[in-house]
Design a protein around this motif. Structure first.
Motif, short mmCIF file in Angstrom:
data_model
loop_
_atom_site.label_atom_id
_atom_site.label_comp_id
_atom_site.label_asym_id
_atom_site.label_seq_id
_atom_site.Cartn_x
_atom_site.Cartn_y
_atom_site.Cartn_z
N PHE A 145 0.84 -1.20 0.00
CA PHE A 145 0.00 0.00 0.00
C PHE A 145 0.87 1.25 0.00
CE2 PHE A 145 -1.92 3.48 2.38
CZ PHE A 145 -3.10 3.67 1.68
N ILE A 146 1.95 1.23 0.77
CA ILE A 146 2.82 2.40 0.86
C ILE A 146 3.51 2.66 -0.48
CG2 ILE A 146 4.87 3.36 2.01
CD1 ILE A 146 4.08 1.66 4.46
N ARG A 147 3.95 1.59 -1.16
CA ARG A 147 4.57 1.75 -2.48
C ARG A 147 3.59 2.35 -3.49
NH1 ARG A 147 6.56 -3.64 -1.91
NH2 ARG A 147 5.03 -4.30 -3.46
N GLU A 148 2.33 1.88 -3.42
CA GLU A 148 1.35 2.29 -4.42
C GLU A 148 0.67 3.61 -4.08
OE1 GLU A 148 -1.27 -1.03 -4.65
OE2 GLU A 148 0.15 -2.30 -5.75
N HIS A 149 0.64 3.98 -2.79
CA HIS A 149 -0.06 5.20 -2.37
C HIS A 149 0.80 5.99 -1.37
CE1 HIS A 149 -3.67 3.43 -4.20
NE2 HIS A 149 -3.38 2.33 -3.53
N PRO A 150 2.00 6.39 -1.76
CA PRO A 150 2.89 7.08 -0.80
C PRO A 150 2.32 8.40 -0.28
CG PRO A 150 3.77 7.24 -3.03
CD PRO A 150 2.64 6.25 -3.08
N GLU A 151 1.64 9.15 -1.17
CA GLU A 151 1.10 10.44 -0.74
C GLU A 151 -0.01 10.25 0.30
OE1 GLU A 151 1.23 9.43 -3.88
OE2 GLU A 151 2.72 10.71 -4.86
N ALA A 152 -0.88 9.26 0.06
CA ALA A 152 -1.97 9.01 1.00
C ALA A 152 -1.43 8.54 2.34
CB ALA A 152 -2.93 7.97 0.42
N PHE A 153 -0.37 7.72 2.30
CA PHE A 153 0.23 7.23 3.54
C PHE A 153 0.83 8.39 4.34
CE2 PHE A 153 3.84 5.44 5.93
CZ PHE A 153 3.17 4.49 6.68
N ASP A 154 1.59 9.22 3.68
CA ASP A 154 2.20 10.36 4.38
C ASP A 154 1.15 11.34 4.88
OD1 ASP A 154 4.78 9.45 4.11
OD2 ASP A 154 5.17 10.55 2.26
N ALA A 155 0.07 11.49 4.12
CA ALA A 155 -1.01 12.38 4.56
C ALA A 155 -1.66 11.85 5.83
CB ALA A 155 -2.05 12.54 3.46
N GLY A 156 -1.83 10.53 5.91
CA GLY A 156 -2.39 9.94 7.12
C GLY A 156 -1.49 10.13 8.32
N LEU A 157 -0.18 9.95 8.13
CA LEU A 157 0.76 10.17 9.23
C LEU A 157 0.77 11.64 9.65
CD1 LEU A 157 3.87 8.01 8.20
CD2 LEU A 157 2.08 7.44 9.85
N ALA A 158 0.65 12.54 8.68
CA ALA A 158 0.65 13.96 9.00
C ALA A 158 -0.51 14.32 9.90
CB ALA A 158 0.59 14.78 7.70
N ARG A 159 -1.64 13.64 9.72
CA ARG A 159 -2.80 13.90 10.57
C ARG A 159 -2.53 13.48 12.02
NH1 ARG A 159 -8.06 11.38 8.59
NH2 ARG A 159 -8.93 12.97 9.98
N LYS A 160 -1.55 12.59 12.22
CA LYS A 160 -1.15 12.21 13.56
C LYS A 160 0.11 12.94 14.01
CE LYS A 160 -3.45 7.93 14.62
NZ LYS A 160 -3.32 6.61 15.29
N GLY A 161 0.47 13.98 13.27
CA GLY A 161 1.58 14.83 13.68
C GLY A 161 2.95 14.31 13.32
N LEU A 162 3.05 13.39 12.37
CA LEU A 162 4.33 12.80 12.01
C LEU A 162 4.81 13.30 10.65
CD1 LEU A 162 3.87 9.10 13.14
CD2 LEU A 162 4.98 10.95 14.37
N ALA A 163 6.12 13.34 10.48
CA ALA A 163 6.73 13.74 9.21
C ALA A 163 6.55 12.63 8.18
CB ALA A 163 8.22 14.02 9.42
N PRO A 164 6.71 12.93 6.90
CA PRO A 164 6.59 11.90 5.86
C PRO A 164 7.58 10.76 6.08
CG PRO A 164 6.58 14.09 4.88
CD PRO A 164 6.93 14.28 6.32
N GLN A 165 7.12 9.55 5.83
CA GLN A 165 7.95 8.36 6.04
C GLN A 165 8.05 7.49 4.79
OE1 GLN A 165 9.28 7.60 9.21
NE2 GLN A 165 8.45 9.51 10.01
N SER A 166 7.20 7.72 3.81
CA SER A 166 7.10 6.78 2.70
C SER A 166 8.40 6.64 1.92
CB SER A 166 5.97 7.20 1.75
OG SER A 166 6.23 8.45 1.15
N ALA A 167 9.12 7.73 1.67
CA ALA A 167 10.34 7.66 0.87
C ALA A 167 11.37 6.75 1.53
CB ALA A 167 10.93 9.06 0.67
N GLU A 168 11.54 6.90 2.84
CA GLU A 168 12.50 6.05 3.57
C GLU A 168 12.05 4.59 3.55
OE1 GLU A 168 14.31 5.43 8.09
OE2 GLU A 168 13.01 7.14 7.63
N LEU A 169 10.76 4.36 3.76
CA LEU A 169 10.25 2.99 3.78
C LEU A 169 10.37 2.34 2.40
CD1 LEU A 169 7.08 3.66 5.95
CD2 LEU A 169 9.14 2.43 6.67
N ILE A 170 10.06 3.08 1.36
CA ILE A 170 10.16 2.54 0.00
C ILE A 170 11.61 2.24 -0.34
CG2 ILE A 170 9.84 3.10 -2.44
CD1 ILE A 170 7.29 4.64 -1.58
#
Length: 431
Positions: free
Chosen positions: A6-31
């Motif tokens: 899911f993270i590979r296919e929807h990185p923007e949506a994943f980071d947006a969800g984390l941002a709503r919990k106050g976290l910085a983007p993580q998808s690039a590092e995870l991918i």
């Protein structure tokens, strides 16, 4: 735990969800970690395939008495064997690095969860009951409690701060509340369980408390953990299983002691029963198919509310904002009971839908009817209720001018017909 696909296919949506919990983007590092893992695995597969092929060619060369070719192939196989060992270590390291990163990330909030950084962003949905009125100034439970049998001094001598020694009628009410709550939840369709209070690492990891929240828990000298709630035991009762769709939803309940270090609560609620290291709670857990979980969330919340209504305790229902939810939750309702002594609503229950977050950590799946493949289940949990905080609410809402406390009607049969708790002196020994 999150699905790396899911993270590979929807990185923007994943980071947006984390941002709503106050976290910085993580998808690039995870991918990137996933790419390393996939590259090492792919190279390992290619090397293994070539090794198998070369091994067959050695036999053919030997049969043809071509020693030069055979020796060259043997040398290649030896090199590939060493390379495969290195690649296996690289793959394991990449797998572990990705798993470690994913393990500490919180669940993503559901679409209908409001934005917000903390409790100020929570949304009040409804209120139930009428706040009691008094012809005297209502006191807090910590001031009324000692005369009724809440012995804070003895507990402090035995165990230190944030413990309480209950005596007499208030101890009986503590027991009675647990029985009333269990009976109500069994009648509501939740199967009664008696669970272990000590669990292993993988059980605490499964519900999302490890590795990030170890300091909030108590650990024994042999490495086991005291449960912070029976959610840990109940939810893990289906770990590493493939369930039948026909068996879902599974609804469970248990009354257990709960143990919490309250590591981040220094200076908060130091008086009374609000925030204790040890308390009892009736917990609800549901294991559901994804298309059942939203309805089960509402059902579970109603089951918790029913206890407050049976006891006649005024409360309000909140929908928590993204920033105020727990690590594993994708949507949470809080129930806050009115405490006249404090002049405030205080949390008494939290009811959460965790989606497939815990199921991925536990590897718990189900097989939909007529399908060969499996899907992860959804897990839900909720308080119904925390007994210590319910005692607090009863003492403050049912207090009378003479220091006595009326027993709620629903609780009288569980109290052997006792209708009033009376103040009385308690000796240091006995009740």
């Amino acid at each position: 735990m999150h699905d790396i696909k899911f993270i590979r296919e929807h990185p923007e949506a994943f980071d947006a969800g984390l941002a709503r919990k106050g976290l910085a983007p993580q998808s690039a590092e995870l991918i990137a970690l996933d790419a390393q893992r996939r590259a090492a695995a792919s190279e390992s597969q290619a090397a293994q395939a070539r090794r198998n092929e070369a091994s067959k060619l050695i036999g053919q060369a030997m049969a043809q008495k071509d020693s030069t070719t055979a020796d060259a192939l043997k040398a290649e196989v030896a090199d590939l064997k060493a390379r495969l060992s290195d690649l296996e270590e690289q793959t394991k390291a990449a797998d572990a690095a990705l798993a470690d990163r994913l393990a500490i990330l919180p669940n993503l909030p559901a679409d209908d969860v409001p934005d917000g950084a903390d409790e100020s962003g929570n949304v009040e949905l409804m209120r139930w009951g009428t706040r009691p009125t008094f012809d005297f100034t209502p006191a807090e439970h910590a001031d009324i409690g000692p005369a009724l049998g809440m012995d804070f001094e003895t507990a402090a001598k035995i165990s230190g701060a944030r413990f309480t020694f209950l005596r007499g009628g208030i101890a009986r009410m503590n027991r009675a509340l647990g029985q009333l709550m269990l009976d109500m939840q069994v009648a509501a369709g939740y199967g009664e369980c008696a669970t272990p209070f000590l669990v292993r690492d993988e059980a605490v990891f499964g519900v999302g408390q490890l590795p990030k929240f170890a300091e909030d828990l108590f650990q024994t000298t042999d490495g086991r953990w005291l449960i912070s709630t029976s959610e840990v035991s109940l939810t893990n009762s289906v770990r590493e299983q493939i369930l039948s769709a026909a068996d879902l939803p599974v609804r469970l309940t248990a009354l257990t002691p709960c143990f919490r270090s309250e590591a981040g609560a220094a200076g908060r609620d130091t008086r009374g029963l609000i925030r204790q290291h040890q308390f009892e709670k009736v917990e609800l857990v549901t294991i559901a198919a994804p298309d059942q979980s939203a309805a089960e969330h509402e059902r579970m919340c109603a089951a918790s509310e029913a206890v407050l209504q049976a006891l006649g305790l005024p409360y309000r229902k909140l929908l928590l904002c993204a920033g105020d939810m727990g690590q594993a939750s994708r949507k949470t309702y809080d129930l806050e009971v009115w405490l006249p002594g404090q002049g405030a609503y205080r949390e008494i229950a939290s009811i959460s839908n965790c989606g497939d977050y815990q199921a991925r950590r536990m590897n718990t799946r189900f097989r939909p009817d007529g399908e060969k493949g499996t899907e992860f289940v959804h897990t839900l949990n909720g308080s119904a209720l925390a007994i210590g905080r319910t005692l607090v609410a009863i003492v403050e809402n049912y207090q009378q001018a003479d220091g006595t406390v009326r027993v709620p009607d629903a609780l009288v049969p569980y109290m052997g017909g006792i209708e009033v708790l009376r103040a009385r002196p308690y000796a240091p020994v006995g009740a």
